[in-house]
Scaffold this motif. Structure first.
Motif, PDB file in Angstrom:
ATOM      1  N   GLN A  30       8.906   4.313  -5.565  1.00 23.62           N
ATOM      2  CA  GLN A  30       7.491   4.190  -4.729  1.00 23.62           C
ATOM      3  C   GLN A  30       6.483   4.521  -5.334  1.00 23.62           C
ATOM      4  O   GLN A  30       5.340   4.395  -4.735  1.00 23.62           O
ATOM      5  N   GLY A  33       3.337   2.151  -5.557  1.00 24.20           N
ATOM      6  CA  GLY A  33       2.346   2.144  -4.364  1.00 24.20           C
ATOM      7  C   GLY A  33       1.065   2.892  -4.788  1.00 24.20           C
ATOM      8  O   GLY A  33       0.027   2.431  -4.451  1.00 24.20           O
ATOM      9  N   GLY A  51       2.460  -7.459  -4.432  1.00 22.47           N
ATOM     10  CA  GLY A  51       3.839  -7.335  -3.640  1.00 22.47           C
ATOM     11  C   GLY A  51       4.898  -7.859  -4.265  1.00 22.47           C
ATOM     12  O   GLY A  51       6.064  -7.175  -3.877  1.00 22.47           O
ATOM     13  N   GLY A  54       6.232  -4.908  -6.236  1.00 23.96           N
ATOM     14  CA  GLY A  54       6.801  -3.926  -5.042  1.00 23.96           C
ATOM     15  C   GLY A  54       8.081  -4.247  -4.578  1.00 23.96           C
ATOM     16  O   GLY A  54       8.709  -3.422  -3.965  1.00 23.96           O
ATOM     17  N   GLY A  55       8.259  -5.422  -4.289  1.00 24.49           N
ATOM     18  CA  GLY A  55       9.577  -5.961  -3.818  1.00 24.49           C
ATOM     19  C   GLY A  55      10.474  -6.819  -4.616  1.00 24.49           C
ATOM     20  O   GLY A  55      11.493  -6.287  -5.144  1.00 24.49           O
ATOM     21  N   TYR A 232       9.082  -0.464   3.945  1.00 29.33           N
ATOM     22  CA  TYR A 232       8.955  -0.576   2.482  1.00 29.33           C
ATOM     23  C   TYR A 232       7.483  -1.114   2.375  1.00 29.33           C
ATOM     24  O   TYR A 232       6.913  -1.014   1.541  1.00 29.33           O
ATOM     25  N   GLY A 233       7.122  -2.302   3.250  1.00 32.65           N
ATOM     26  CA  GLY A 233       6.010  -2.783   3.034  1.00 32.65           C
ATOM     27  C   GLY A 233       4.746  -1.640   3.372  1.00 32.65           C
ATOM     28  O   GLY A 233       3.668  -1.523   2.777  1.00 32.65           O
ATOM     29  N   PHE A 236       4.463   0.912   0.407  1.00 31.46           N
ATOM     30  CA  PHE A 236       3.870   0.341  -0.674  1.00 31.46           C
ATOM     31  C   PHE A 236       2.238   0.017  -0.707  1.00 31.46           C
ATOM     32  O   PHE A 236       1.507   0.361  -1.276  1.00 31.46           O
ATOM     33  N   TRP A 237       2.026  -0.396   0.716  1.00 29.94           N
ATOM     34  CA  TRP A 237       0.440  -0.775   0.927  1.00 29.94           C
ATOM     35  C   TRP A 237      -0.272   0.243   1.807  1.00 29.94           C
ATOM     36  O   TRP A 237      -1.655   0.248   1.654  1.00 29.94           O
ATOM     37  N   SER A 365       7.095  -5.944   0.804  1.00 37.80           N
ATOM     38  CA  SER A 365       5.742  -5.651   0.461  1.00 37.80           C
ATOM     39  C   SER A 365       4.994  -7.009  -0.015  1.00 37.80           C
ATOM     40  O   SER A 365       3.969  -7.094   0.235  1.00 37.80           O
ATOM     41  N   GLY A 369       1.496  -8.422   1.566  1.00 34.07           N
ATOM     42  CA  GLY A 369       0.552  -8.800   0.535  1.00 34.07           C
ATOM     43  C   GLY A 369      -0.062  -9.926   0.812  1.00 34.07           C
ATOM     44  O   GLY A 369      -1.285 -10.411   0.891  1.00 34.07           O
TER      45      GLY A 369
END
Length: 415
Positions: A30, A33, A51, A54-55, A232-233, A236-237, A365, A369
């Motif tokens: 993480q 992020g 994105g 992160g994914g 998770y999205g 990250f965001w 993520s 994004g």
């Protein structure tokens, strides 16, 4: 079968060591992020590229390699698999700091995913063999504290180091710490007595066949995947949202989000373990029904926090749902452990994690994004806020799927 050769003190010590490794798992996962804004500026990346980092860069091999590594752990030494995985993902985390382009950072994140593939499923199996059924959900809830603790540590360490030095140093520091922890873990934690001899381990295909025939497995796995896709999205965001819409600096973002993860996430996970052990023995449906209710209650509170224009109001509104959306972890993971005979646990957990992470971690993520990029022409810097608001439908879907899983779970359960 539970390993009765070790006392309560050693079992708790081993659980703390597994928790520490899992915490590093999420620090390394993480930290990207909180560093996203600095990396975006330095490497000139788009939200879609961030994105992907992160994914998909992390999730594809992380999800698919988890099954063969879990099979290997079931047939050899789970503690050795965990040790080598920790060393590998920490090494690649440090290498992220050397990246000079999107492609190089993407490759390093793939390496992190390869390493982390061998960490979680074998740990679930070790805990299930060490702790009796009446305490298993609580033990797994303690282990799952690695998610908020690691995420918060990644946010706080990454934020402070990047603010005072740079984002590359943040990767170097956390990578080196994980490499140093690996031999300590291997010396401190021994392999527990197994529920079945290694020679009797089942082939992967047999485990798949048992799980595939159980409706509760698919409903729990897809419900968890829907939850993780948004979870998770958001993980990250959300730091980027706090910068763009609330105009916080890097240290303020780290403090805001770190506090939400710790104050909200830790009680939520522990509550899930308590509910599973306290009420699950009376009715196995509780392991799915309690998480479903938590998701339904969390959605309007999350919406209020995301759409708030006050930092204080946003913090208060986000705190409770952060706890609620973590409640599923211990009950659902415990339920998956009981969908197969004891000697198939690591492989069953990896099968569950394959679905959960490939969909949730792989797409979460990136989708947020991409939606944010699509809404930018209309909403500008507020586009990310509206992308998150629409994404809350995934928590509603997760709640529905887990509610549907509660009935077949009663008949699918293996004592």
């Amino acid at each position: 079968m539970t390993d009765t050769s070790a006392g309560t003190g050693y079992r708790n010590f081993a659980l703390v060591m597994l928790l520490l490794v899992y915490t590093f798992n999420f620090v390394d996962r993480q930290i990207l992020g909180i560093l996203a804004s600095a990396i975006k500026t330095d490497l000139q990346l788009s939200d879609k590229q961030l994105g992907l980092l992160g994914g998909l860069a992390f999730a594809f091999l992380y999800s698919t390699l988890a099954i063969p590594l879990a099979w290997l752990a079931d047939r050899t030494s789970r503690t050795w698999v965990i040790t080598l995985s920790l060393a590998l993902w920490s090494l690649f985390t440090g290498m992220c700091g050397f990246a000079m382009s999107f492609g190089q950072l993407f490759a390093a994140r793939i390496g992190v995913g390869v390493g982390e593939a061998g960490g979680i499923a074998p740990s679930y199996a070790v805990i299930a063999d060490m702790f009796p059924p009446r305490a298993r959900a609580r033990a797994l809830s303690v282990y799952s504290l690695g998610i908020p603790l690691g995420s918060a540590a990644g946010v706080l360490l990454g934020g402070y180091i990047a603010a005072r030095v740079d984002w590359r140093t943040a990767f170097f520091v956390v990578g080196a710490a994980g490499v140093l922890l690996a031999p300590i873990f291997r010396l401190a934690v021994r392999e527990p007595v197994r529920a079945a001899p290694v020679a009797g381990r089942a082939p992967v295909g047999r485990v798949f066949a048992i799980l595939a025939a159980k409706p509760s497995f698919w409903l729990l796995a897809l419900g968890a995947a829907s939850s993780s896709m948004l979870g998770y999205g958001l993980a990250f965001w959300l730091p980027s949202l706090l910068k763009r819409s609330f105009h916080l600096d890097l240290v303020q973002i780290a403090q805001f989000y770190g506090a939400i993860l710790l104050i909200g996430g830790v009680p939520g996970i522990l509550l899930g373990g308590y509910v599973g052990d306290r009420f699950g023995g009376r009715d196995r449906a509780i392991y799915a029904r309690a998480p479903a209710i938590a998701f339904f209650v969390a959605v309007p509170l999350f919406a209020a926090g995301i759409m708030s224009h006050s930092t204080v109001a946003a913090f208060l509104f986000l705190l409770v749902p952060q706890a609620l959306v973590y409640l599923w972890l211990a009950p659902v993971v415990t339920a998956v452990q009981h969908l197969v005979p004891a000697h198939m646990r690591a492989t069953a957990s990896a099968s569950f994690l394959l679905i959960n992470n490939l969909i949730g971690l792989g797409a979460g993520s990136f989708v947020l994004g991409a939606v944010s990029d699509g809404l930018t022409a209309r909403y500008g810097d507020e586009a990310l806020r509206y992308a998150m608001l629409g994404g809350l439908s995934l928590y509603l879907l997760a709640g529905l799927l887990m509610w549907l899983a509660s009935k077949p779970l009663r008949s699918d359960w293996v004592e």
